[in-house]
Write a protein that holds these residues in place. Structure first.
Motif, PDB file in Angstrom:
ATOM      1  N   GLU A 174      40.175  33.516  45.441  1.00  0.00           N
ATOM      2  CA  GLU A 174      39.696  33.547  43.665  1.00  0.00           C
ATOM      3  C   GLU A 174      40.637  33.761  42.861  1.00  0.00           C
ATOM      4  OE1 GLU A 174      36.614  37.202  45.275  1.00  0.00           O
ATOM      5  OE2 GLU A 174      37.969  37.784  43.869  1.00  0.00           O
ATOM      6  N   ALA A 175      42.262  33.978  43.026  1.00  0.00           N
ATOM      7  CA  ALA A 175      42.801  33.312  42.216  1.00  0.00           C
ATOM      8  C   ALA A 175      43.285  31.831  41.426  1.00  0.00           C
ATOM      9  CB  ALA A 175      44.732  34.214  42.703  1.00  0.00           C
ATOM     10  N   ARG A 214      41.234  42.129  42.736  1.00  0.00           N
ATOM     11  CA  ARG A 214      40.563  41.568  41.428  1.00  0.00           C
ATOM     12  C   ARG A 214      40.518  42.056  40.847  1.00  0.00           C
ATOM     13  NH1 ARG A 214      35.350  41.411  45.134  1.00  0.00           N
ATOM     14  NH2 ARG A 214      35.502  39.784  46.176  1.00  0.00           N
ATOM     15  N   ILE A 266      44.026  40.522  39.277  1.00  0.00           N
ATOM     16  CA  ILE A 266      43.781  39.101  39.645  1.00  0.00           C
ATOM     17  C   ILE A 266      43.824  38.544  38.620  1.00  0.00           C
ATOM     18  CG2 ILE A 266      43.334  37.176  40.750  1.00  0.00           C
ATOM     19  CD1 ILE A 266      43.755  38.466  43.293  1.00  0.00           C
ATOM     20  N   ALA A 267      42.917  39.195  37.895  1.00  0.00           N
ATOM     21  CA  ALA A 267      41.676  38.100  36.670  1.00  0.00           C
ATOM     22  C   ALA A 267      42.318  38.556  35.490  1.00  0.00           C
ATOM     23  CB  ALA A 267      40.211  39.108  36.592  1.00  0.00           C
ATOM     24  N   GLN A 271      40.036  30.931  39.852  1.00  0.00           N
ATOM     25  CA  GLN A 271      40.219  31.497  37.734  1.00  0.00           C
ATOM     26  C   GLN A 271      41.103  30.851  37.488  1.00  0.00           C
ATOM     27  OE1 GLN A 271      40.550  36.084  37.878  1.00  0.00           O
ATOM     28  NE2 GLN A 271      39.517  35.856  39.633  1.00  0.00           N
ATOM     29  N   LEU A 290      41.397  36.954  48.357  1.00  0.00           N
ATOM     30  CA  LEU A 290      41.476  36.297  46.968  1.00  0.00           C
ATOM     31  C   LEU A 290      42.653  35.803  46.613  1.00  0.00           C
ATOM     32  CD1 LEU A 290      42.718  41.077  47.501  1.00  0.00           C
ATOM     33  CD2 LEU A 290      40.665  39.985  46.441  1.00  0.00           C
ATOM     34  N   ILE A 339      40.031  45.348  47.883  1.00  0.00           N
ATOM     35  CA  ILE A 339      39.977  44.351  47.490  1.00  0.00           C
ATOM     36  C   ILE A 339      39.332  44.165  45.385  1.00  0.00           C
ATOM     37  CG2 ILE A 339      37.639  42.622  47.460  1.00  0.00           C
ATOM     38  CD1 ILE A 339      37.961  42.774  50.146  1.00  0.00           C
ATOM     39  N   ALA A 340      38.429  45.057  45.928  1.00  0.00           N
ATOM     40  CA  ALA A 340      37.578  45.018  43.548  1.00  0.00           C
ATOM     41  C   ALA A 340      39.004  45.881  43.065  1.00  0.00           C
ATOM     42  CB  ALA A 340      36.640  46.037  44.031  1.00  0.00           C
TER      43      ALA A 340
END
Ligand SMILES: Cc1cc2nc3c(=O)[nH]c(=O)nc-3n(C[C@H](O)[C@H](O)[C@H](O)COP(=O)(O)O)c2cc1C
Length: 207
Positions: free
Chosen positions: A24-25, A193, A196-197, A28, A21, A189-190
């Motif tokens: 992913e952050a 996410r 985080i988005a 982005q 995660l 996790i979903a």
């Protein structure tokens, strides 16, 4: 130019939810051009030493010995990375209801009297201000609600450590019930996410 400081602390490597995660952050934030320079500290792969009787004065007092001077130099480098950051992303697994000791060792090196915090008549004062922080917490169990809530020494402790040095603009994203099987893990996790988005939106960063 804006700087992003990234701290990882999972001992699970490729299987780590917080590492996943955090990456992913970072993607982005970088893809959105919200940070142009990234400094990474993987505190698992490159652990910092514990403070001991040989080294503690390098951080908390005046260094007098070679070991204390070495400890001071390390602390100076870590504090400089922190001060240079506009945005900080921290991956924080829950270990034994709190932080991995690798992450705690980072705090031990950056909580520096007279440098990152001071004392005034009004009490302690954080000196590292004007930064946003994203903390990605991964936990085997459920602590945000239910009977284990009182055993969460991770998030309140992180909030205290960060706030003590002036980092009060902190967003916590929790991936919980990671130990409850693949479906619960995927669901956590979903959910993380989405949060985080939201954090990585340009207007959220600038706010
Ligand atoms: C040493 C150790 C201690 C742990 N202690 C706890 C705990 O106190 N509470 C909990 O819910 N999960 C605990 N776990 C499970 C982790 O929080 C969980 O696996 C989480 O996904 C770890 O983050 P990571 O996936 O980024 O490594 C522990 C795991 C390890 C390896």
């Amino acid at each position: 130019m804006s700087n992003l400081l990234v701290l990882n602390s999972s001992a699970s490597g490729e299987a780590s939810v917080s590492n996943l995660l955090v990456q992913e952050a970072v993607n982005q934030i970088v893809d959105g051009n919200l940070a142009t320079h990234v400094v990474r500290r993987d505190l698992d792969l490159d652990p910092l030493p514990h403070l001991t009787s040989r080294t503690a004065a390098g951080v908390r007092a005046e260094p007098a010995t070679p070991a204390e001077r070495e400890s001071r130099a390390l602390s100076d480098a870590l504090v400089a990375e922190l001060q240079a950051a506009d945005l900080i992303v921290i991956g924080a697994p829950m270990y034994n209801f709190s932080l991995p000791t690798t992450l705690r060792a980072w705090f031990d090196h950056v909580l520096r009297p007279g440098v990152t915090f001071g004392y005034s008549e009004a009490g302690p004062k954080g000196l590292v201000t004007g930064k946003r922080v994203l903390v990605v917490e991964a936990r085997g169990g459920l602590y945000s609600e239910g009977p284990a809530q009182a055993a969460d020494f991770q998030e309140p402790y992180l909030r205290q450590l960060l706030g003590f040095i002036g980092l009060t603009d902190v967003t916590f994203v929790r991936a919980e019930k990671i130990g409850f099987g693949p479906d619960a893990r995927a669901e956590a996790i979903a959910k993380a996410r989405v949060e985080i988005a939201r954090f990585a939106q340009p207007q959220a960063i600038a706010a």
